[in-house]
Design a protein around this motif. Structure first.
Motif, short mmCIF file in Angstrom:
data_model
loop_
_atom_site.label_atom_id
_atom_site.label_comp_id
_atom_site.label_asym_id
_atom_site.label_seq_id
_atom_site.Cartn_x
_atom_site.Cartn_y
_atom_site.Cartn_z
N SER A 110 39.33 39.87 40.64
CA SER A 110 39.91 38.57 40.98
C SER A 110 40.66 38.02 39.79
CB SER A 110 38.82 37.59 41.43
OG SER A 110 37.90 37.35 40.37
N LEU A 111 41.46 36.99 40.02
CA LEU A 111 42.15 36.29 38.94
C LEU A 111 41.15 35.38 38.24
CD1 LEU A 111 45.47 35.37 40.75
CD2 LEU A 111 45.10 37.20 39.08
N GLU A 112 41.19 35.39 36.91
CA GLU A 112 40.27 34.57 36.13
C GLU A 112 40.44 33.10 36.48
OE1 GLU A 112 37.16 34.29 34.19
OE2 GLU A 112 38.14 36.07 33.34
N ASP A 162 45.45 47.47 45.89
CA ASP A 162 46.52 47.82 46.82
C ASP A 162 47.85 47.79 46.08
OD1 ASP A 162 44.51 47.89 48.64
OD2 ASP A 162 45.18 46.16 49.83
N GLY A 163 48.64 48.84 46.24
CA GLY A 163 49.92 48.94 45.55
C GLY A 163 49.81 49.65 44.22
N ALA A 184 40.73 33.70 44.12
CA ALA A 184 41.62 34.67 44.75
C ALA A 184 41.18 36.09 44.41
CB ALA A 184 43.06 34.44 44.29
N VAL A 185 40.84 36.86 45.42
CA VAL A 185 40.36 38.23 45.26
C VAL A 185 41.53 39.19 45.47
CG1 VAL A 185 38.84 40.01 46.17
CG2 VAL A 185 38.01 37.67 45.95
N LEU A 186 41.64 40.16 44.59
CA LEU A 186 42.68 41.18 44.73
C LEU A 186 42.18 42.27 45.68
CD1 LEU A 186 43.76 41.59 40.99
CD2 LEU A 186 44.77 40.12 42.72
N PRO A 187 42.88 42.55 46.76
CA PRO A 187 42.45 43.63 47.67
C PRO A 187 42.38 44.95 46.91
CG PRO A 187 44.19 42.30 48.67
CD PRO A 187 44.11 41.89 47.23
N SER A 188 41.23 45.60 46.99
CA SER A 188 41.03 46.85 46.24
C SER A 188 39.97 47.68 46.94
CB SER A 188 40.61 46.55 44.80
OG SER A 188 39.35 45.89 44.77
N GLN A 189 39.85 48.93 46.50
CA GLN A 189 38.81 49.83 46.99
C GLN A 189 38.38 50.74 45.85
OE1 GLN A 189 40.26 52.64 49.97
NE2 GLN A 189 42.38 52.18 49.39
#
Length: 529
Positions: A91-93, A111-112, A97-102
């Motif tokens: 997430s952003l410090e 993602d990306g 807001a969570v960054l979509p990831s796996q």
């Protein structure tokens, strides 16, 4: 503290170790200890059960201005993430807001593929509600920040990046008897240095052992770090034996260096405290060694030797978009400590230019340790119709066993030199033929002495084949039978049998030759290493 000193955990029998009784030329030696001291008990490790192991961050460290493609690598029981017992959230410090990831193979991938530029990020690693060991682990919050740079440059392994020494330790039995709990039989002392945070992988193998990963992606730097690595209890080395070590550096963005491959000679454990040890290493080529004949027929046979692990290989056309042509191993290469095969295509191929390429290697223990081949093969529009003529033996010479290669790449095993008349073949030049050798001593059974051995051409046109004969002892002056097979550029074989009869009056048998000739040949052959 020097790395080897950390092995001296207990010294129950100090007088015996003060003046070691272990002989220089053996792995196992006698000991004066009379009361065996058992090793410490090893408690069961709960992390072996799913959900009971921890997960943590290996890379990146808490740094600023990291590249946008920095790898986020998890360590520990990463398989428990796929089972749903752990989660890793980017997430952003200071934001929800969570960054979509796996998580893929222990990597947290957004993602990306690229992290947001010029951002402060937080990684949270925590057990899930389904973790069977609730209360065993806490939540980890780790922070780092990115720049607007995408790093695509691989790190370099210079001469000062890795300093290695190998040591043969006392046997496990003697360690227990003396309270010397050094662990496994053999040890690699390594100093790794890096100006930037770097992940190092180290793998090794002996002349007759399978490859072993000794260190996997250890984070080092900035600065230096001393490590003590083990080859394992199932590996038996003797003093001065040569082992092959591969070191690979990986930066935080996942760019991998060219492997550095060295031949390292093992020392006695008694040398471990020397402060001015000169590493007994010589540099080896990192990519497979492909012998390309001067004329390659449309059904080619290529001799390929690997520095570390064998890779699946194919020929890829350079001038069109045709399919890759698999190379099939048809004969082993048996020469010194190197492994490889003679490869052929399953059928005749079209004339043209081909690149030797390596395919995926799921069975490889250290994929990063294997450099890709860098060889172009030009196939001529010619068909090899006949086997080469039978080899004609002109002389058998003794290769005087040279000094052990301490700091120099040279052959250092006993060998017999076979001088041959120039080989005759319809396609292959004399120096393009390779040879298989089988030796039978007077009262023994035939034993392979080498396969796909190279032929080296002398100024007078004769060729010389160096046969490793250490297991047979000194052959000059002893009766033996040599069966020598010549293999041409299409894999066709012819053979001959040579009897080495001892003539006591001549003092050296029919293979006797002036010392100057022997020394000149030995110098010629050494240059290949």
């Amino acid at each position: 503290m020097r790395p080897m000193r950390s092995l001296l955990l207990l010294l129950v029998c100090a007088p015996a170790l003060a003046v070691p009784a272990f002989p220089d030329e053996k792995v196992v030696g006698a000991t004066d200890c009379t009361t065996p001291v058992p090793p410490p008990a090893q408690p069961p490790f709960a992390g072996d059960a799913p959900g009971f192991g921890s997960v943590f961050l290996i890379s990146p460290p808490p740094l600023t201005n990291l590249p946008r493609n920095v790898e986020v690598v998890l360590g520990g029981s990463v398989g428990d993430v796929a089972l749903g017992f752990w989660r890793a959230v980017l997430s952003l410090e200071g934001s929800s807001a969570v960054l979509p990831s796996q998580v893929i193979d222990g990597h947290v991938v957004v993602d990306g593929g690229l992290l947001p530029a010029n951002s402060a990020l937080r990684l949270r690693i925590e057990p899930t509600e389904t973790n069977p060991c609730q209360g065993c682990f806490g939540t980890q919050d780790l922070s780092f920040s990115t720049s607007d740079v995408v790093d695509t440059t691989a790190p370099l392994l210079d001469d000062d990046a890795v300093v290695m020494n190998g040591f043969v330790l006392p046997s496990i039995v003697d360690q227990q008897a003396c309270g010397f709990f050094g662990g496994d039989l053999h040890n690699l002392s390594v100093r790794l240095s890096s100006r930037e945070p770097t992940l190092f992988t180290i793998a090794g193998r002996g002349a007759r052992t399978e490859p072993t990963v000794l260190l996997k992606r250890q984070l080092v730097g900035p600065g230096a770090q001393d490590l003590s690595l083990s080859f394992g209890r199932d590996v038996a080395f003797t003093l001065r034996e040569a082992v092959v070590i591969v070191v690979v550096a990986r930066d935080l963005a996942g760019n991998v260096s060219e492997p550095r491959v060295v031949r390292l000679r093992m020392r006695s454990f008694r040398d471990r405290d020397e402060s001015d040890l000169v590493p007994l290493v010589c540099e080896l080529e990192a990519s497979p060694d492909v012998l390309v004949p001067s004329r390659v027929p449309r059904h080619p046979a290529l001799r390929i030797v690997f520095p570390f692990e064998e890779l699946p290989l194919a020929l890829r056309p350079l001038d069109d978009d045709g399919p890759e042509i698999p190379l099939v191993p048809v004969a082993d290469v048996v020469e010194d400590a190197r492994t490889g095969h003679v490869y052929q295509t399953a059928r005749e191929i079209e004339a043209g230019r081909y690149d030797v390429v390596a395919g995926p290697c799921p069975r490889c223990l250290c994929p990063e340790c294997n450099a890709a081949p860098r060889t172009v093969v030009v196939v001529n529009d010619v068909v090899d119709a006949a086997a080469p003529a039978e080899p004609q033996v002109r002389a058998v010479l003794d290769d005087p066993s040279p000094a052990l290669s301490e700091g120099a790449c040279q052959a250092d095993d006993a060998a017999t030199l076979i001088v041959l008349a120039p080989g005759v073949d319809d396609v292959s030049a004399p120096a393009d033929l390779v040879y298989d050798a089988v030796i039978r001593l007077a009262d023994g059974l035939p034993r392979p002495a080498g396969a796909a051995l190279l032929a080296w051409q002398r100024a007078d046109g004769d060729t010389v084949v160096r046969i490793p004969s250490g297991p047979f002892g000194r052959l000059i002056g002893a009766p033996f039978t040599l069966t020598l097979s010549a293999r041409d550029a299409s894999g066709r074989v012819s053979k001959t049998t040579y009897e080495n009869d001892v003539d006591d009056d001549a003092g050296g048998g029919c293979g006797a030759a002036p010392l100057a000739s022997v020394v000149a040949l030995a110098a010629l052959l050494r240059r290949r290493r």
